[in-house]
Design an enzyme around this catalytic site. Structure first.
Site, PDB file in Angstrom:
ATOM      1  N   ARG A  51       0.594  -1.205  -0.037  1.00 11.61           N
ATOM      2  CA  ARG A  51      -0.325  -0.162  -0.086  1.00 11.61           C
ATOM      3  C   ARG A  51       0.796   1.132   0.217  1.00 11.61           C
ATOM      4  NH1 ARG A  51      -2.844  -4.030   1.695  1.00 11.61           N
ATOM      5  NH2 ARG A  51      -0.965  -4.888   2.614  1.00 11.61           N
ATOM      6  N   THR A  52       1.791   1.061   0.917  1.00  6.82           N
ATOM      7  CA  THR A  52       2.693   2.338   0.869  1.00  6.82           C
ATOM      8  C   THR A  52       3.325   3.227  -0.402  1.00  6.82           C
ATOM      9  OG1 THR A  52       2.263   1.874   3.634  1.00  6.82           O
ATOM     10  CG2 THR A  52       4.281   4.097   2.688  1.00  6.82           C
ATOM     11  N   LYS A  81      25.718  -2.983   0.505  1.00  9.32           N
ATOM     12  CA  LYS A  81      26.786  -3.655  -0.039  1.00  9.32           C
ATOM     13  C   LYS A  81      27.970  -2.128   1.329  1.00  9.32           C
ATOM     14  CE  LYS A  81      27.343  -1.632  -4.134  1.00  9.32           C
ATOM     15  NZ  LYS A  81      27.323  -1.433  -5.413  1.00  9.32           N
ATOM     16  N   ARG A 102      11.548   3.983   3.508  1.00  5.87           N
ATOM     17  CA  ARG A 102      10.619   3.168   5.042  1.00  5.87           C
ATOM     18  C   ARG A 102      11.872   2.306   5.001  1.00  5.87           C
ATOM     19  NH1 ARG A 102       5.405  -0.555   4.282  1.00  5.87           N
ATOM     20  NH2 ARG A 102       4.907   1.120   4.877  1.00  5.87           N
ATOM     21  N   HIS A 130       4.354   5.734  11.257  1.00  7.52           N
ATOM     22  CA  HIS A 130       4.097   5.761  10.066  1.00  7.52           C
ATOM     23  C   HIS A 130       2.820   7.048  10.014  1.00  7.52           C
ATOM     24  CE1 HIS A 130       3.061   4.270   6.804  1.00  7.52           C
ATOM     25  NE2 HIS A 130       3.091   2.608   6.967  1.00  7.52           N
TER      26      HIS A 130
HETATM   27  N1   CP Z   1      -0.014  -0.111   6.297  1.00  7.67           N
HETATM   28  C1   CP Z   1       0.639  -0.364   5.180  1.00  7.67           C
HETATM   29  O1   CP Z   1       2.341   0.405   5.457  1.00  7.67           O
HETATM   30  O2   CP Z   1       1.163  -1.100   4.489  1.00  7.67           O
HETATM   31  P1   CP Z   1       2.373  -1.856   3.217  1.00  7.67           P
HETATM   32  O3   CP Z   1       2.896  -2.168   4.332  1.00  7.67           O
HETATM   33  O4   CP Z   1       1.340  -2.548   2.313  1.00  7.67           O
HETATM   34  O5   CP Z   1       2.544  -0.706   2.794  1.00  7.67           O
END
Ligand code: CP
Length: 299
Positions: A51-52, A81, A102, A130
């Site tokens: 999703r993100t 590396k 991320r 998040h």
């Molecule tokens: N909700 C969320 O962060 O989903 P993903 O891990 O699929 O990005």
């Protein structure tokens, strides 16, 4: 610099500004089709994501921007590396106009903020925060309920490691007369730091030991997956599963949210119930993230 690094940076007023822009984008996407024309956005995901990452990337494309990315930064970038995230960002900000990251580190956002010269967006930081997930969560609640003032929220699942929970609590606690109920296995209880934060902000927090201790008229049940990638050992399966039988004990106005992906904590037998809003919630992520990019380059 318009970074999105933590839910801490938001106020009730700045949330409303973001959500009004999101409403406008959702209603009139064509008006924003060129907003990122000429911009290049980098996405670097060192942990898995559906999703993100893909909603951020869709947001860039819907806004007329272009992308540079790596399919799996932990194995396909020079992080493999031994390159530090700091060095990677120093390179990428010479290529791209904004960067979405991320990473498994809880603290990368505050570290990278010290060296960033382009807008940086936190797409997930270990078991820390998040923030963009929490923004879309609160947007979805506002869309359903008009305001979060007076909202009663039950948080379930992995309250210890769930970064979406941590950011969500920072945002909902900006509103008036909020009540929060926590239901989890003891090993995944909400950390004291967040209980203290709620207390300081005058938010009532009740730790529950069964669904029966959550009021029937709770507005939101926000469940989360056990974050098994964050710890060693086996702490067993989720005990508190929302299925049709459980949901039917709650009000017709109680909605069920989940950041997804889910495991067994939400049974598929409620997917067609109008109170199950987790797919709608995920779709709202696209519009909130479009709004974040618009803001990143506007102010
Ligand atoms: N909700 C969320 O962060 O989903 P993903 O891990 O699929 O990005």
């Amino acid at each position: 610099m318009n970074h999105v690094l933590s839910a801490k940076q938001y106020t009730k007023e700045s949330l409303e500004e973001l959500f009004c822009l999101t409403d406008n984008i959702k209603q009139n996407p064509e008006k924003y089709a060129d907003k990122l024309a000429g911009k290049i956005i980098a996405t670097m995901f060192y942990e898995p994501s559906t999703r993100t990452r893909l909603s951020f990337e869709t947001a860039v494309l819907r806004l007329g921007g272009r992308l540079i990315t790596t399919e799996n930064a932990s194995s396909n970038s020079s992080g493999r590396k031994g390159e530090s995230l700091e060095d990677t960002v120093k390179i990428l900000q010479g290529y791209a106009d904004a960067i979405v990251i991320r990473h498994s580190s809880d603290t990368w956002p505050e570290e990278i903020a010290q060296i960033a010269t382009v807008p940086m967006i936190n797409g997930g930081a270990g078991k820390g925060e998040h923030p963009t997930q929490a923004l879309l969560d609160v947007y979805t609640i506002r869309e359903h309920r008009k305001t979060l003032d007076g909202v009663k929220v039950a948080i379930l699942g992995d309250l210890l490691n769930g970064r979406t929970i941590h950011s969500l609590l920072r945002l909902v606690s900006l509103y008036e007369n909020v009540k929060v109920y926590g239901l989890s296995k003891e090993c995944f209880a909400l950390p004291q730091e967040y209980i203290e934060m709620l207390k300081i902000r005058g938010i009532e927090y009740k730790k529950c030991t069964s669904f029966d201790e959550i009021p029937n008229d709770v507005d939101i049940m926000y469940h989360t997956r056990i974050q098994s990638e964050r710890f060693e050992g086996d702490f067993g399966r989720e005990e508190y599963i929302i299925n049709k039988e459980v949901l039917n004990k709650f009000s017709p106005n109680t909605i069920v949210l989940h950041p997804l992906p889910r495991n067994e904590e939400i049974a598929t037998d409620i997917d067609d119930d109008p109170r199950a809003m987790y797919f709608k919630q995920a779709h709202n992520g696209l519009y909130v993230r479009m709004a974040l990019f618009v803001q990143a380059f506007e102010k």
